[in-house]
Structure formats: C-alpha cells, structure tokens
Design a protein around this motif. Structure first.
Motif, short mmCIF file in Angstrom:
data_model
loop_
_atom_site.label_atom_id
_atom_site.label_comp_id
_atom_site.label_asym_id
_atom_site.label_seq_id
_atom_site.Cartn_x
_atom_site.Cartn_y
_atom_site.Cartn_z
N ALA A 1 -5.61 9.01 2.41
CA ALA A 1 -4.67 9.74 1.55
C ALA A 1 -3.60 8.82 1.00
O ALA A 1 -3.22 8.93 -0.18
CB ALA A 1 -4.04 10.90 2.33
N ARG A 2 -3.08 7.92 1.83
CA ARG A 2 -2.07 6.98 1.33
C ARG A 2 -2.63 6.12 0.20
O ARG A 2 -1.94 5.85 -0.79
CB ARG A 2 -1.54 6.10 2.46
CG ARG A 2 -0.47 6.74 3.31
CD ARG A 2 0.18 5.73 4.24
NE ARG A 2 -0.73 5.24 5.26
CZ ARG A 2 -0.88 5.76 6.46
NH1 ARG A 2 -0.17 6.82 6.80
NH2 ARG A 2 -1.71 5.25 7.33
N ALA A 3 -3.86 5.66 0.38
CA ALA A 3 -4.48 4.82 -0.66
C ALA A 3 -4.66 5.60 -1.95
O ALA A 3 -4.40 5.09 -3.05
CB ALA A 3 -5.81 4.26 -0.17
N LEU A 4 -5.11 6.85 -1.84
CA LEU A 4 -5.33 7.68 -3.02
C LEU A 4 -4.01 7.93 -3.77
O LEU A 4 -3.89 7.65 -4.97
CB LEU A 4 -5.96 9.01 -2.62
CG LEU A 4 -6.04 10.08 -3.71
CD1 LEU A 4 -6.96 9.63 -4.84
CD2 LEU A 4 -6.52 11.41 -3.13
N VAL A 5 -3.03 8.47 -3.06
CA VAL A 5 -1.77 8.82 -3.70
C VAL A 5 -1.03 7.56 -4.15
O VAL A 5 -0.39 7.55 -5.21
CB VAL A 5 -0.90 9.68 -2.75
CG1 VAL A 5 0.47 9.94 -3.36
CG2 VAL A 5 -1.61 10.99 -2.45
N GLY A 6 -1.13 6.50 -3.36
CA GLY A 6 -0.49 5.25 -3.76
C GLY A 6 -1.04 4.73 -5.07
O GLY A 6 -0.28 4.23 -5.92
N GLY A 7 -2.34 4.87 -5.27
CA GLY A 7 -2.94 4.43 -6.53
C GLY A 7 -2.48 5.26 -7.72
O GLY A 7 -2.18 4.71 -8.79
N VAL A 8 -2.42 6.58 -7.52
CA VAL A 8 -1.95 7.46 -8.60
C VAL A 8 -0.50 7.16 -8.95
O VAL A 8 -0.13 7.03 -10.12
CB VAL A 8 -2.12 8.94 -8.20
CG1 VAL A 8 -1.51 9.86 -9.25
CG2 VAL A 8 -3.60 9.27 -8.01
N ALA A 9 0.35 7.01 -7.92
CA ALA A 9 1.77 6.75 -8.16
C ALA A 9 1.97 5.38 -8.80
O ALA A 9 2.81 5.22 -9.70
CB ALA A 9 2.54 6.85 -6.84
N ALA A 10 1.23 4.37 -8.34
CA ALA A 10 1.37 3.03 -8.90
C ALA A 10 0.96 3.01 -10.37
O ALA A 10 1.58 2.33 -11.20
CB ALA A 10 0.53 2.03 -8.10
N ARG B 1 4.07 -0.26 -10.63
CA ARG B 1 4.42 -1.15 -9.52
C ARG B 1 3.85 -0.59 -8.23
O ARG B 1 3.51 0.60 -8.15
CB ARG B 1 5.93 -1.37 -9.42
CG ARG B 1 6.77 -0.15 -9.20
CD ARG B 1 8.26 -0.53 -9.20
NE ARG B 1 8.51 -1.69 -8.36
CZ ARG B 1 9.24 -2.75 -8.74
NH1 ARG B 1 9.78 -2.78 -9.93
NH2 ARG B 1 9.44 -3.76 -7.91
N THR B 2 3.75 -1.43 -7.20
CA THR B 2 3.08 -1.02 -5.97
C THR B 2 3.99 -0.98 -4.74
O THR B 2 3.55 -0.55 -3.67
CB THR B 2 1.90 -1.96 -5.65
OG1 THR B 2 2.40 -3.30 -5.50
CG2 THR B 2 0.86 -1.92 -6.76
#
Length: 369
Positions: A327-336, A341-342
């Motif tokens: 979930a962190r990887a998924l949402v992190g990608g959408v937010a980035a 920025r990451t």
C-alpha cells in the motif's frame, strides 16, 4: 507576541543519519530548543521488528541532548518523535523537523502546531478504549497548546503509538491481565485503530456512544478524516502532534487536507494541494508550485474487500510482502506523480483513518508571495 512554525525537510543516508539536522543547527537555521516534533520516514519494513525506528529515535535524542546540554530522557519527554518505517517503491527516507519560535511579526493566520503525550499504557490497554480515551485527551491538550479552538481548523493529527511484543504480553498475563490480541503484528493495527478513534472522538468525528472495545479494528465505518497513526516497538505511550491553522500564528506556512477514498484517489491529493494554495492543475505540479511544497503527509491501506474500484488486488494475499508495504508503494507512487518528488511522508496501516482502503492526506505549503 505571536508564534511562528517552521518545517524543515532533511534527507537521511541511513536511519541514524542526523548530519543534515546537525548542519541546520550549526548554521543557526534551526534552534534545538525550538524543536517540538520530528517525523521520520525510515527504510525498515514497518512491521513489529522494524528497529530502524528506534535507531533513528536514539540518534535524534543523542544529537539534541548534546545540543541542549541535557539527557536523552529529557529530550524524549519534550520532543514528539514519530518514526514511520517503510520507504517501499520510490519513497525517499527523510526527516521532517517541526519547530516553533516567538516572533514580533504580525499574526496573520498560519500553520499552528501543538504536541502532547499520553501516559504510558499497560499492555492490556493497547487497542482498547483506555487508549482511545487517553488519545482524545492528548489531542485536546495539543489543540490547546496550539491555540486552536475550532475543530474545523485541525487538518492533521500525527500519532505515534505502541504495540504488543511477546514480552509485554507475558508481563500482562503474569499479572492475570488479558490483552487485546496475542498476534503482535495484529496489535499494531489495533493500536493504530484505537489511536485514530481517539482523534475522531476529540474532533467530534465519531460519537462516544458508537465506540467500544469491540468496535476497534472491526467497525471500519467509524473513522477520522484527519488522523495518521503509526505504531512502533520503541515506546509505550502515545505521542500526538496536532497540525492546523490559527489566526494567532504568524509566518508563511499553511496547511490543508482531504480524504482519499482509495489508493489511487489522485483528485483528493489535488484537492489538498489546492486547499493549501497550490495550483494543482490537471497534472503534475509545475516547478514553481513544487518549490512551495513543504511536506505531503498521507496514509495508505489496502482495502479489506480485496478490490480497488471493482478490480482485484492481491495486497492482502501476498505471504511474501506485507500488505501495508504494498500500500505504501502504491500510494507513494500516486502522490509522487502528483507533486513531482519522492520525499513524502506516506505511512502504512490506516485502520479507522479514512474509509476502508483510503486515508487522509495533508499538504503543508508556503503561501504565495
């Protein structure tokens, strides 16, 4: 005299790397005595045995103790340190340093910060109403510290909460007490959930009559749209940081929030960006706007239904990689992709934090001009 908040985003090379913070202190950009909270994204697994969180807290406590001429215990007693493990995907490990200073500048309304701590919890209180009630009390205290009287002016409440270990369970049962669960990983979710419902109770998002031990982790219709809770082995109390806006504060920082209905809710992120005065447009933030972005904070959680907008996901069924890591990887990608920025504070495990499969998102930004 008004108060003014500052937020510094500092990269880390490893969980114990505090050289970036030391550089800010050496340059006079930041005063150790003004720090009220430190949030950190560390590169551990985010699970029970993620000791990158404790490692980071130890390094931070040692640095500040030396600068303040005090003990690590004294630092821990006054500075809320919220370490969130897990930087899956492209997320970048970093610290967010929150500081407050008195200023002669006029109070024009700006980011307001307040921190508070609960008492230490007995193992049998974790994931139960005792934790809910104590968290609600701490949220109210943090609001008072921030000078926020209207609940609508609270935009994000960051909580660090404890979890159960085998040793803590054995200690409780040795006294004849019973704990909420014997599954140490499940205890993380129950602790986060109880903490989030404490935030919801304090902010009148959920009525007290709807809350009970049995509702925690079960009735996911009960949630806070502004709570972000992270569990860790490194503490036995809840540490609460309230972020909002107040007319009595000065400075050029502001904050806004929205609630993601699922892990791909880009429009919610864009709504939060617009709420903070950034021109989100239809795509990624322009460089001029991205330069005003100070922090993005959000929660990530796989839906219990196993679906995202009708399509099946396997986050809950993967025995090799924990669901919150997916979930962190998924949402992190959408937010980035939204902000370009990451180094984003994406925290996994959103029990009672936003709707099932979704979660709150907050934006701290510099005002235009």
């Amino acid at each position: 005299m008004a108060r003014m908040a500052s937020v510094h985003r500092v990269p880390m090379r490893h969980p114990g790397d505090v050289t970036g913070i030391a550089a800010l202190l050496d340059a006079g950009t930041l005063r150790a005595a003004s720090i009220v909270a430190i949030l950190g994204k560390t590169e551990g697994n985010g699970c029970v045995n993620d000791f990158t969180r404790a490692y980071a807290v130890q390094a931070l406590s040692l640095l500040l103790a030396r600068r303040l001429g005090t003990t690590e215990e004294d630092v821990a007693a006054r500075v809320a340190m919220v370490m969130s493990g897990g930087t899956e995907g492209g997320l970048s490990p970093h610290f967010l340093i929150f500081a407050v200073e008195d200023t002669d500048a006029p109070a024009t309304g700006a980011l307001a910060l307040g921190a508070a701590f609960t008492r230490d919890f007995a193992p049998e209180e974790i994931g139960r109403m005792a934790q809910v009630e104590a968290t609600a009390e701490a949220v109210r205290a943090a609001m008072a510290e921030a000078g926020i009287s209207d609940m609508a002016d609270v935009h994000y409440v960051q909580v660090k909460c404890p979890l159960l270990t085998s040793e803590r369970i054995a200690e409780a049962e040795g006294r004849g007490a019973t704990v909420a669960t014997h599954d140490t990983y499940a205890s993380m979710g129950l602790s986060r959930g109880a903490s989030a419902l404490g935030v919801a109770l304090a902010l009148d998002e959920v009525p007290r009559a709807a809350l009970s031990d049995g509702a925690i982790g079960q009735d996911l219709s009960l949630f806070s749209g502004r709570a972000s809770c992270s569990a860790g082995v490194e503490l036995t109390r809840n540490e609460v940081v309230v972020m909002g806006r107040a007319a009595s504060w000065a400075g050029d920082l502001t904050i806004a929030h929205a609630v993601m209905r699922d892990g791909i809710d880009l429009p919610a992120i864009q709504a939060a960006l617009r709420g903070a005065g950034l021109d989100a447009g239809a795509g990624q933030l322009a460089d001029s706007e991205a330069g005003r972005l100070v922090a993005l904070l959000c929660k990530a959680e796989p839906s219990t239904s196993g679906r995202i907008r009708g399509n099946r996901h396997i986050m809950n069924d993967d025995s090799d990689i924990n669901a919150t890591r997916h979930a962190r990887a998924l949402v992190g990608g959408v937010a980035a992709a939204a902000v370009g920025r990451t180094d984003l504070f994406v925290s996994g495990g959103a029990e009672h934090q936003g709707p099932d499969g979704g979660g709150p998102v907050a934006i701290i930004a510099r005002k235009a001009g």
